[in-house]
Write a protein that holds these residues in place. Structure first.
Motif, PDB file in Angstrom:
ATOM      1  N   ALA A  28      27.382  36.067  41.577  1.00  0.00           N
ATOM      2  CA  ALA A  28      28.714  36.683  41.601  1.00  0.00           C
ATOM      3  C   ALA A  28      29.765  35.596  41.503  1.00  0.00           C
ATOM      4  O   ALA A  28      29.558  34.454  41.928  1.00  0.00           O
ATOM      5  CB  ALA A  28      28.924  37.503  42.876  1.00  0.00           C
ATOM      6  N   LEU A  29      30.918  35.951  40.938  1.00  0.00           N
ATOM      7  CA  LEU A  29      32.050  35.044  40.799  1.00  0.00           C
ATOM      8  C   LEU A  29      33.081  35.355  41.875  1.00  0.00           C
ATOM      9  O   LEU A  29      33.424  36.519  42.102  1.00  0.00           O
ATOM     10  CB  LEU A  29      32.685  35.216  39.413  1.00  0.00           C
ATOM     11  N   PHE A  30      33.571  34.298  42.524  1.00  0.00           N
ATOM     12  CA  PHE A  30      34.613  34.428  43.538  1.00  0.00           C
ATOM     13  C   PHE A  30      35.819  33.603  43.091  1.00  0.00           C
ATOM     14  O   PHE A  30      35.672  32.450  42.678  1.00  0.00           O
ATOM     15  CB  PHE A  30      34.107  33.945  44.899  1.00  0.00           C
ATOM     16  N   VAL A  31      36.995  34.195  43.168  1.00  0.00           N
ATOM     17  CA  VAL A  31      38.227  33.546  42.709  1.00  0.00           C
ATOM     18  C   VAL A  31      39.217  33.510  43.867  1.00  0.00           C
ATOM     19  O   VAL A  31      39.452  34.520  44.526  1.00  0.00           O
ATOM     20  CB  VAL A  31      38.850  34.308  41.523  1.00  0.00           C
ATOM     21  N   ARG A  32      39.797  32.346  44.110  1.00  0.00           N
ATOM     22  CA  ARG A  32      40.765  32.251  45.193  1.00  0.00           C
ATOM     23  C   ARG A  32      41.732  31.109  44.937  1.00  0.00           C
ATOM     24  O   ARG A  32      41.557  30.325  43.989  1.00  0.00           O
ATOM     25  CB  ARG A  32      40.063  32.065  46.540  1.00  0.00           C
ATOM     26  N   ARG A  33      42.753  31.002  45.779  1.00  0.00           N
ATOM     27  CA  ARG A  33      43.757  29.944  45.705  1.00  0.00           C
ATOM     28  C   ARG A  33      43.673  29.074  46.953  1.00  0.00           C
ATOM     29  O   ARG A  33      43.496  29.579  48.055  1.00  0.00           O
ATOM     30  CB  ARG A  33      45.158  30.539  45.602  1.00  0.00           C
ATOM     31  N   GLY A  34      43.827  27.761  46.770  1.00  0.00           N
ATOM     32  CA  GLY A  34      43.838  26.845  47.899  1.00  0.00           C
ATOM     33  C   GLY A  34      45.192  26.839  48.574  1.00  0.00           C
ATOM     34  O   GLY A  34      46.146  27.500  48.149  1.00  0.00           O
ATOM     35  N   ASP A  35      45.300  26.045  49.644  1.00  0.00           N
ATOM     36  CA  ASP A  35      46.554  25.951  50.391  1.00  0.00           C
ATOM     37  C   ASP A  35      47.690  25.425  49.521  1.00  0.00           C
ATOM     38  O   ASP A  35      48.857  25.706  49.761  1.00  0.00           O
ATOM     39  CB  ASP A  35      46.379  25.051  51.611  1.00  0.00           C
ATOM     40  N   ASP A  36      47.365  24.604  48.511  1.00  0.00           N
ATOM     41  CA  ASP A  36      48.383  24.064  47.616  1.00  0.00           C
ATOM     42  C   ASP A  36      48.544  24.927  46.365  1.00  0.00           C
ATOM     43  O   ASP A  36      49.109  24.487  45.374  1.00  0.00           O
ATOM     44  CB  ASP A  36      48.036  22.636  47.217  1.00  0.00           C
ATOM     45  N   ASP A  37      48.007  26.152  46.425  1.00  0.00           N
ATOM     46  CA  ASP A  37      48.069  27.122  45.335  1.00  0.00           C
ATOM     47  C   ASP A  37      47.185  26.743  44.147  1.00  0.00           C
ATOM     48  O   ASP A  37      47.308  27.312  43.066  1.00  0.00           O
ATOM     49  CB  ASP A  37      49.514  27.340  44.860  1.00  0.00           C
ATOM     50  N   ALA A  38      46.284  25.784  44.331  1.00  0.00           N
ATOM     51  CA  ALA A  38      45.362  25.437  43.259  1.00  0.00           C
ATOM     52  C   ALA A  38      44.314  26.532  43.098  1.00  0.00           C
ATOM     53  O   ALA A  38      43.789  27.066  44.078  1.00  0.00           O
ATOM     54  CB  ALA A  38      44.675  24.104  43.559  1.00  0.00           C
ATOM     55  N   LEU A  39      44.007  26.848  41.856  1.00  0.00           N
ATOM     56  CA  LEU A  39      43.005  27.869  41.558  1.00  0.00           C
ATOM     57  C   LEU A  39      41.615  27.282  41.747  1.00  0.00           C
ATOM     58  O   LEU A  39      41.335  26.156  41.332  1.00  0.00           O
ATOM     59  CB  LEU A  39      43.191  28.342  40.111  1.00  0.00           C
ATOM     60  N   ARG A  40      40.744  28.034  42.403  1.00  0.00           N
ATOM     61  CA  ARG A  40      39.377  27.583  42.636  1.00  0.00           C
ATOM     62  C   ARG A  40      38.401  28.701  42.286  1.00  0.00           C
ATOM     63  O   ARG A  40      38.600  29.861  42.695  1.00  0.00           O
ATOM     64  CB  ARG A  40      39.164  27.131  44.072  1.00  0.00           C
ATOM     65  N   LEU A  41      37.363  28.346  41.551  1.00  0.00           N
ATOM     66  CA  LEU A  41      36.344  29.306  41.137  1.00  0.00           C
ATOM     67  C   LEU A  41      35.014  28.908  41.756  1.00  0.00           C
ATOM     68  O   LEU A  41      34.672  27.720  41.809  1.00  0.00           O
ATOM     69  CB  LEU A  41      36.199  29.309  39.608  1.00  0.00           C
ATOM     70  N   SER A  42      34.270  29.893  42.207  1.00  0.00           N
ATOM     71  CA  SER A  42      32.960  29.637  42.785  1.00  0.00           C
ATOM     72  C   SER A  42      31.988  30.708  42.309  1.00  0.00           C
ATOM     73  O   SER A  42      32.311  31.886  42.305  1.00  0.00           O
ATOM     74  CB  SER A  42      33.009  29.655  44.319  1.00  0.00           C
ATOM     75  N   VAL A  43      30.802  30.255  41.941  1.00  0.00           N
ATOM     76  CA  VAL A  43      29.698  31.173  41.630  1.00  0.00           C
ATOM     77  C   VAL A  43      28.620  30.933  42.673  1.00  0.00           C
ATOM     78  O   VAL A  43      28.242  29.792  42.938  1.00  0.00           O
ATOM     79  CB  VAL A  43      29.154  30.949  40.215  1.00  0.00           C
TER      80      VAL A  43
END
Length: 441
Positions: free
Chosen positions: A422-437
């Motif tokens: 599954a793909l998980f999409v979120r934003r870090g504290d500095d608003d950086a985009l982060r993707l995780s599978v």
């Protein structure tokens, strides 16, 4: 329900609760690799079906959202996204299973915008469309026109078209398309239109343009009522092109009704429990197309036996053939949305409904008694679905019982189901985009 937009926002908020570190500069092809790339994989709080410590990660960096949506898509065994580069942005495509970079595009430069316009320029939007036997990616953004043609349309949508099965570095677009638009009455939207990318905007009426992603050819639909041979004031009021089939455009009425002029119509394809024909006040039609995905569409109909009831259905776009249906007393999103699909294409979800198009069955996840309604965000090949409630609670809908169950607090909700992950999409504290599978256990 009219709270669908709130639920979608809550879904994003749920994923944002687990922020991660800063992004990279867009130049590291091995950024964030998991165990397959020799880097440690951080353990994430994910649903029990997935191993929070096995998979891969990527950090595209600070990528502004386009129209409130992160420029990330999962399609064809790949995860594609937009990330900053020295010359603008690039489209990067990774293998969904390993995280290995398949290809990276040449720089896409967002068109210049009016410096007096509110807000700051966003990143390109990214849309995946399966057209025929090939899947394409369209990177698109709106800005000022650069040509010298005389026109009242002072802006243009610039679209870079890439085949998903490309390879290499600095991949040039298959087509570079520019479409003049006028956004004084609102923003431009782009989505899967069936046979091509469908763009929509308002300017003294609804306007549509479709880009054939195989050829780059653009077809505009500025007078949808003129497409209907037997048009009258009741049936054609506020009509718009809502999709395109191999036989021509699908025209939808402002108060309902869908048809392909010279082809199928809502009266031919309606599911059981629905009245068809001009059965409503002023000759209104029944049936509203609410989403298109991979050659299928989802429609919502007013039920025949209830003033406030609805029937939802999934159809083959080319023929209109009914694939599945279910009763669901929830009117869903206000405007067409993107359905979610399982990797093998046998499951389809939109808002509060799930369909098994192979078995011809449907499931309603609207609020019932004390149980809140669920908005579906991902569905696996076996029928297990994930979503959120209006309050942002993560939910799993098991394949067996079909009864929604709350996930533990802080659990990330899948943005898309992949083959064995599954793909998980979120934003870090500095608003950086982060993707995780993360892989399936």
């Amino acid at each position: 329900m009219r709270t669908t937009r709130t639920a979608l926002a809550a879904a994003l908020a749920a994923v944002l609760l687990t922020g991660c570190g800063s992004g990279d500069d867009g130049k590291r092809d091995d950024a964030g690799q998991g165990s397959d790339g020799g880097h440690a994989t951080p353990r994430l709080s994910v649903p029990p079906a997935f191993d929070g410590g096995r998979g891969w990660d990527a950090e595209p960096g600070r990528v502004p959202s386009s129209a409130g949506t992160d420029p990330v898509v999962a399609a064809g065994g790949a995860v594609a996204y937009v990330e900053p580069s020295a010359d603008g942005y690039v489209v990067r495509v990774r293998d969904a299973a390993t995280g290995k970079v398949r290809w990276t595009s040449a720089a896409y430069r967002v068109p210049a915008t009016d410096p007096d316009a509110p807000g700051s320029p966003g990143a390109p939007g990214l849309t995946a469309v399966r057209q025929g036997d090939r899947t394409y990616l369209a990177a698109w953004a709106v800005g000022e026109r650069t040509d010298s043609a005389l026109s009242h349309e002072k802006e243009a949508v610039r679209i870079g078209v890439y085949p998903l099965d490309a390879s290499g570095d600095s991949v040039a677009p298959l087509h570079d398309v520019q479409i003049p638009v006028n956004t004084q009455e609102g923003s431009v939207q782009a989505r899967d239109g069936g046979v091509g990318l469908l763009l929509s905007w308002r300017s003294a009426g609804d306007h549509r343009a479709v880009v054939d992603l195989g050829t780059g050819r653009v077809t505009r639909y500025d007078d949808p009522a003129g497409l209907i041979p037997d048009c009258d004031s009741a049936m054609c009021a506020g009509s718009a092109v809502v999709a395109v089939t191999p036989e021509g455009p699908v025209v939808g009425g402002e108060s309902g009704g869908v048809r392909v002029p010279g082809g199928w119509s809502g009266e031919d394809i309606a599911p059981e429990g629905v009245e068809t024909g001009r059965t409503f006040v002023d000759g209104e039609q029944n049936g509203t197309l609410v989403g298109v995905r991979d050659g299928m569409f989802v429609a919502r109909w007013r039920a025949a036996d209830s003033a406030d009831g609805y029937v939802w259905s999934a159809h083959d776009l080319a023929s209109g053939r009914l694939l599945a249906g279910t009763v669901c007393d929830d009117d869903g999103p206000d405007t067409p949305s993107v359905p979610v699909a399982s990797p093998n294409g046998t499951r389809l979800g939109l808002g509060p409904v799930l369909f098994d198009v192979g078995a011809g069955t449907g499931r309603c996840l609207a609020a019932e008694g004390d149980r809140p309604g669920v908005t579906v965000t991902a569905v696996a090949d076996d029928g297990t679905a994930y979503g959120t409630t209006g309050s942002g609670t993560g939910v799993v809908v098991p394949k067996g019982t079909g009864t929604p169950e709350a996930l533990p607090g802080g659990t990330l909700v899948p943005a898309a189901a992949l083959d064995k992950g599954a793909l998980f999409v979120r934003r870090g504290d500095d608003d950086a985009l982060r993707l995780s599978v993360r892989r399936t256990r």
